[in-house]
Design a protein around this motif. Structure first.
Motif, mmCIF file in Angstrom:
data_model
loop_
_atom_site.group_PDB
_atom_site.id
_atom_site.type_symbol
_atom_site.label_atom_id
_atom_site.label_comp_id
_atom_site.label_asym_id
_atom_site.label_seq_id
_atom_site.Cartn_x
_atom_site.Cartn_y
_atom_site.Cartn_z
ATOM 1 N N HIS A 128 0.929 -1.006 0.172
ATOM 2 C CA HIS A 128 0.167 -0.076 -0.038
ATOM 3 C C HIS A 128 0.744 1.114 0.076
ATOM 4 N N ARG A 129 1.998 1.119 0.364
ATOM 5 C CA ARG A 129 3.034 2.567 0.587
ATOM 6 C C ARG A 129 3.202 2.951 -0.837
ATOM 7 N N GLY A 130 3.328 1.766 -1.832
ATOM 8 C CA GLY A 130 3.663 2.138 -3.149
ATOM 9 C C GLY A 130 2.390 2.854 -3.982
ATOM 10 N N GLU A 131 1.175 2.841 -3.420
ATOM 11 C CA GLU A 131 0.044 3.193 -4.258
ATOM 12 C C GLU A 131 0.229 4.866 -4.646
ATOM 13 N N PRO A 132 0.756 5.547 -3.666
ATOM 14 C CA PRO A 132 0.654 7.113 -4.079
ATOM 15 C C PRO A 132 1.799 7.426 -4.869
ATOM 16 N N LEU A 133 3.025 6.431 -5.134
ATOM 17 C CA LEU A 133 3.799 6.621 -6.271
ATOM 18 C C LEU A 133 3.062 6.259 -7.643
ATOM 19 N N VAL A 134 2.537 5.160 -7.668
ATOM 20 C CA VAL A 134 1.682 4.807 -8.870
ATOM 21 C C VAL A 134 0.820 5.720 -9.390
ATOM 22 N N ARG A 135 0.037 6.492 -8.511
ATOM 23 C CA ARG A 135 -0.820 7.610 -8.849
ATOM 24 C C ARG A 135 0.112 8.657 -9.274
ATOM 25 N N GLY A 136 1.183 9.073 -8.644
ATOM 26 C CA GLY A 136 1.846 9.963 -9.201
ATOM 27 C C GLY A 136 2.449 9.934 -10.590
ATOM 28 N N ILE A 137 2.895 8.730 -10.702
ATOM 29 C CA ILE A 137 3.593 8.249 -12.290
ATOM 30 C C ILE A 137 2.425 8.491 -13.300
ATOM 31 N N ALA A 138 1.329 8.124 -12.785
ATOM 32 C CA ALA A 138 0.117 7.924 -13.770
ATOM 33 C C ALA A 138 -0.225 9.409 -14.017
ATOM 34 N N ARG A 139 -0.039 10.460 -13.240
ATOM 35 C CA ARG A 139 -0.398 11.828 -13.509
ATOM 36 C C ARG A 139 0.730 12.228 -14.584
ATOM 37 N N VAL A 140 1.918 12.025 -14.016
ATOM 38 C CA VAL A 140 3.201 12.421 -15.232
ATOM 39 C C VAL A 140 3.017 12.000 -16.536
ATOM 40 N N GLY A 141 2.511 10.705 -16.557
ATOM 41 C CA GLY A 141 2.085 10.154 -17.847
ATOM 42 C C GLY A 141 0.860 10.969 -18.493
ATOM 43 N N ASP A 142 0.034 11.249 -17.983
ATOM 44 C CA ASP A 142 -1.096 12.065 -18.730
ATOM 45 C C ASP A 142 -0.237 13.471 -19.178
ATOM 46 N N ALA A 143 0.519 14.099 -18.315
ATOM 47 C CA ALA A 143 0.926 15.274 -18.698
ATOM 48 C C ALA A 143 1.859 14.936 -19.924
ATOM 49 N N VAL A 144 2.739 13.814 -19.816
ATOM 50 C CA VAL A 144 3.496 13.651 -20.935
ATOM 51 C C VAL A 144 2.584 13.271 -22.421
ATOM 52 N N PHE A 145 1.482 12.632 -22.367
ATOM 53 C CA PHE A 145 0.550 12.449 -23.514
ATOM 54 C C PHE A 145 0.000 13.765 -23.808
ATOM 55 N N GLY A 146 -0.242 14.644 -22.999
ATOM 56 C CA GLY A 146 -0.589 16.066 -23.133
ATOM 57 C C GLY A 146 0.523 16.573 -24.294
ATOM 58 N N VAL A 147 1.632 16.709 -23.810
ATOM 59 C CA VAL A 147 2.759 17.171 -24.914
ATOM 60 C C VAL A 147 2.544 16.388 -26.142
ATOM 61 N N VAL A 148 2.461 15.223 -26.070
ATOM 62 C CA VAL A 148 2.325 14.435 -27.119
ATOM 63 C C VAL A 148 1.279 15.067 -28.226
ATOM 64 N N LYS A 149 0.292 15.370 -27.527
ATOM 65 C CA LYS A 149 -0.909 16.057 -28.463
ATOM 66 C C LYS A 149 -0.489 17.218 -28.926
#
Length: 450
Positions: A176-197
């Protein structure tokens, strides 16, 4: 709606229309004004560089979030093994297809080329040197980066893949301690895909520059002198894609022509730039929307770019026999099987290698010693035209890879896929970006249609 309004809407909202127009305009400019066309090379390479700088973070974020959310790690390993099995089977078929086509049509017969009379140009020297220094185990050694940072700065997909998988496993070990990390990386991924757009809005400009440079540099003379070889390879690539990938698509319950229509933007960008890596980010998003789970797409697509070069394998069988025929070197069935076996190993080292097809061809011919390696000079002038079809066939392989593995895992949403391909409204996925990262007509099918 008036015709003028329809045209304006097509050029502003449908990426494939503007890319197709840009390709035609670039080809015409390169033929009419070669000097101007040649000067536009930085436009094409600049667009490709913009996309390539985003591939490493896209791969990292997608794989980490996908693997960390995939449940048991055994399922991740199972997906990886199934992907490798698919890659090996299809690349083998591609190699065999290239050899068979050349054995049947023999376009190199009658050239009577003399290997001693061929001069190796400066542009080919780097391929020869790189090929001669290649070993079968190089791609395995090169998977390990010198540092975590170098994997991202050098853009080696395999190295980023390794780091992402190890990092995802470590996060799962945290519980469970790693779940915030996964959510954070997912948000970074969304931002990267925004740059792709944002970057994809300049795709027509990149395709225009790349096509203008290609036609200005090689022109009509190259097409007429070796046009039959180019036409045969393109015909082989088209037939291979329709038959082999068409059969695979049917096994997945889908139709290949509808898949090509859905991915027309990515195919046209590859056609214009001769680089199918440039479409990796949006390819992953569209595969997810089609019904392939994110955990499978995130693992299969990046590894497919390293291990599933179907177009490269088709080219290797084709080019090696063309050179042999031009030099009047008669290869027996067993010698061709030997070439096939070597190509199956060396072709897996194409990830992140400039001029991968040429380097692998030179490396294999140097290793076997049966066909003079200097023969690569015979096809150097037309390699740009061959590389375009290599990219299109390889892109087709990447499209099918995730769908096949998802079907094999019994988690492909075939009903959703058919609905998307038929342009019917579908419910958005939980991971879908409501604003869509695709500045194309696929926005209608990837989000707005619902």
């Amino acid at each position: 709606m008036s015709m003028r309004s329809l045209l304006r809407s097509a050029f502003t909202s449908k990426l494939y229309v503007t890319v197709l127009f840009a390709i035609a305009l670039g080809a015409a400019l390169g033929l009419v004004a070669p000097g101007v066309g040649a000067s536009l090379e930085p436009v094409g390479t600049g667009f490709i560089s913009l996309i390539q700088m985003l591939i490493a973070p896209v791969v990292f974020c997608t794989i980490v979030t996908g693997v960390a959310s995939a449940g048991e790690l055994t399922s991740v390993g199972r997906v990886g093994v199934k992907a490798l099995v698919y890659f090996e089977v299809v690349t083998t078929i591609a190699l065999i297809a290239g050899l068979v086509v050349m054995d049947v049509f023999e376009p190199g017969r009658g050239l009577n080329a003399d290997p001693n009379a061929l001069q190796v140009s400066g542009s080919a020297q780097k391929y020869l040197r790189s090929g001669e220094s290649q070993h079968w185990y190089d791609f395995l050694v090169n998977i390990i980066p010198h540092s975590v940072v170098s994997a991202f700065t050098e853009g080696n997909v395999l190295q980023v893949l390794l780091i992402a998988i190890l990092f995802a496993i470590a996060i799962k070990a945290l519980g469970h301690r790693g779940e915030p990390l996964v959510r954070g990386i997912a948000r970074v991924g969304d931002a990267v895909f925004g740059v792709v757009k944002l970057v994809m809005y300049v795709a027509p400009l990149g395709a225009f520059g790349a096509m203008a440079y290609t036609t200005s540099k090689f022109g009509i003379s190259t097409l007429t002198s070796l046009g039959s070889v180019i036409a045969l390879f393109w015909a082989t690539g088209i037939v291979f894609s329709l038959l082999v990938f068409g059969l695979i698509a049917r096994l997945c319950g889908l139709r290949i022509l509808k898949l090509y229509r859905y991915f027309k933007d990515e195919l046209l960008i590859t056609l214009g730039t001769s680089n199918y890596e440039a479409v990796m980010p949006q390819l992953m998003r569209k595969l997810e929307h089609l019904g392939a789970p994110k955990r499978i797409v995130g693992l299969v697509v990046p590894s497919g770019y390293a291990f599933n070069g179907d177009g490269v394998c088709l080219y290797l069988g084709f080019a090696s026999l063309y050179i042999a025929q031009a030099f009047n070197v008669d290869l027996s069935l067993w010698q061709q099987i030997g070439l096939l076996a070597v190509f199956l190993i060396t072709s897996k080292g194409s990830a992140g290698v400039a001029g991968a097809g040429f380097v692998i061809l030179a490396a294999t011919l140097s290793t076997t010693g049966v066909v003079p390696v200097v023969g690569i000079m015979l096809i150097l002038g037309i390699d740009r035209f061959l590389s375009t079809m290599r990219g299109l066939v390889s892109l087709s392989g990447q499209i099918m890879g995730s769908l096949v593995v998802a079907r094999w895992e019994r988690c492909l949403d075939a009903d959703r896929a058919r609905a998307v391909l038929n342009r019917e409204p579908v419910a958005p996925l939980a991971a879908d970006d409501p604003d869509s990262t695709l500045p194309t007509d696929s926005v209608a099918t990837a989000g707005n249609a619902s």
